[in-house]
Scaffold this active site. Structure first.
Site, PDB file in Angstrom:
ATOM      1  N   ASP A  48      21.874  70.081 148.415  1.00 12.50           N
ATOM      2  CA  ASP A  48      21.072  69.873 147.214  1.00 12.50           C
ATOM      3  C   ASP A  48      20.641  68.414 147.102  1.00 12.50           C
ATOM      4  O   ASP A  48      19.477  68.110 146.793  1.00 12.50           O
ATOM      5  CB  ASP A  48      21.886  70.300 145.988  1.00 12.50           C
ATOM      6  CG  ASP A  48      21.158  70.032 144.683  1.00 12.50           C
ATOM      7  OD1 ASP A  48      20.040  70.543 144.514  1.00 12.50           O
ATOM      8  OD2 ASP A  48      21.702  69.300 143.851  1.00 12.50           O
ATOM      9  N   GLU A  72      19.833  75.393 151.085  1.00 17.23           N
ATOM     10  CA  GLU A  72      20.373  74.046 150.885  1.00 17.23           C
ATOM     11  C   GLU A  72      21.560  73.789 151.800  1.00 17.23           C
ATOM     12  O   GLU A  72      21.728  72.673 152.327  1.00 17.23           O
ATOM     13  CB  GLU A  72      20.764  73.855 149.422  1.00 17.23           C
ATOM     14  CG  GLU A  72      19.563  73.832 148.483  1.00 17.23           C
ATOM     15  CD  GLU A  72      19.958  73.687 147.027  1.00 17.23           C
ATOM     16  OE1 GLU A  72      19.125  73.208 146.240  1.00 17.23           O
ATOM     17  OE2 GLU A  72      21.095  74.044 146.661  1.00 17.23           O
TER      18      GLU A  72
END
Length: 236
Positions: free
Chosen positions: A53, A125
């Site tokens: 992220d 991610e």
């Protein structure tokens, strides 16, 4: 590396990174439901998703900064939010073909988890983080560039509601809020069409159609902005 199906090599080619440690990619594809024994969260993709992220945010922020030199901080922030949101990351996961390679427990596998947007977004991610840990920031940047560049240059949805942009534009010129007036309603009840006009003092009204009053108002605001030459996406 031994012990893994050859299809991970094909997946590496699709992602655009050949892993020195293919176990890292396998970990990025492992849902918590597939892990048995103690510490399942640590042995699933969840830690990688946390790192990914932030790596993704860093790379996309750099891309935006370089691509839109005239954009202000607020616009860059809106673009970043658009590009790293769950839906965008899930679309990237689909482009990479990650769903077919997910490692899931029997229950999750049968419940359609391979197509679940939240899981796909997390795995995208996690893969970015896996590439980062395996090959460094340059490798991660290359993968993000490969899958996010087209989305960055052509956002899938308007960055700002045109009604909001028009209201701010009017306010900046000391004008009252735009007034929306219903002009006409046509079509059958099951498929109506609405025509709406937006008006501001001293300026010609703009009209547009939509399949709802809200859609027609947005279209009218967009038409007004376009006519006045208002740029709503600086640097685009």
């Amino acid at each position: 590396m031994s012990g893994h199906a050859p299809d991970l090599t094909a997946l590496e080619a699709r992602i655009g990174h050949r892993f020195a440690d293919q176990d890292m990619l396998a970990l990025a594809l492992t849902h918590i439901s597939a892990v048995k024994g103690a510490g399942p969260r640590v042995r699933s993709y969840q830690r990688l998703e946390f790192l990914g992220d932030h790596v993704l945010g860093s790379v996309v922020s750099h891309m935006l900064y370089a691509t839109f030199p005239n954009a202000e901080e607020g616009e860059l922030s809106r673009r970043l939010a658009e590009l790293v949101r769950e839906e965008a990351c899930a679309e990237v996961a689909q482009d990479m073909g990650l769903g077919d390679h997910l490692r899931l427990g029997p229950g999750e596998s049968q419940s359609g988890a391979r197509q679940r947007r939240a899981i796909l977004a997390d795995v995208a991610e996690a893969v970015v983080a896996a590439v980062y840990l395996d090959g460094g920031y340059t490798a991660a940047s290359g993968v993000v560039e490969r899958f996010w560049r087209s989305r960055l240059e052509a956002p899938r949805r308007p960055l700002r509601d045109p009604k909001t942009v028009l209201q701010e534009w009017a306010q900046g010129r000391g004008l009252p809020p735009p007034a929306y007036r219903d002009v006409a309603r046509t079509g059958p009840d099951h498929a109506p069409s609405f025509r709406v006009a937006v008006e501001l003092p001293g300026l010609a009204a703009a009209e547009a159609d939509g399949n709802s009053k809200q859609a027609a108002q947005k279209a009218a605001a967009s038409a007004f902005l376009a006519r006045e030459g208002v740029v709503t996406e600086s640097g685009a």
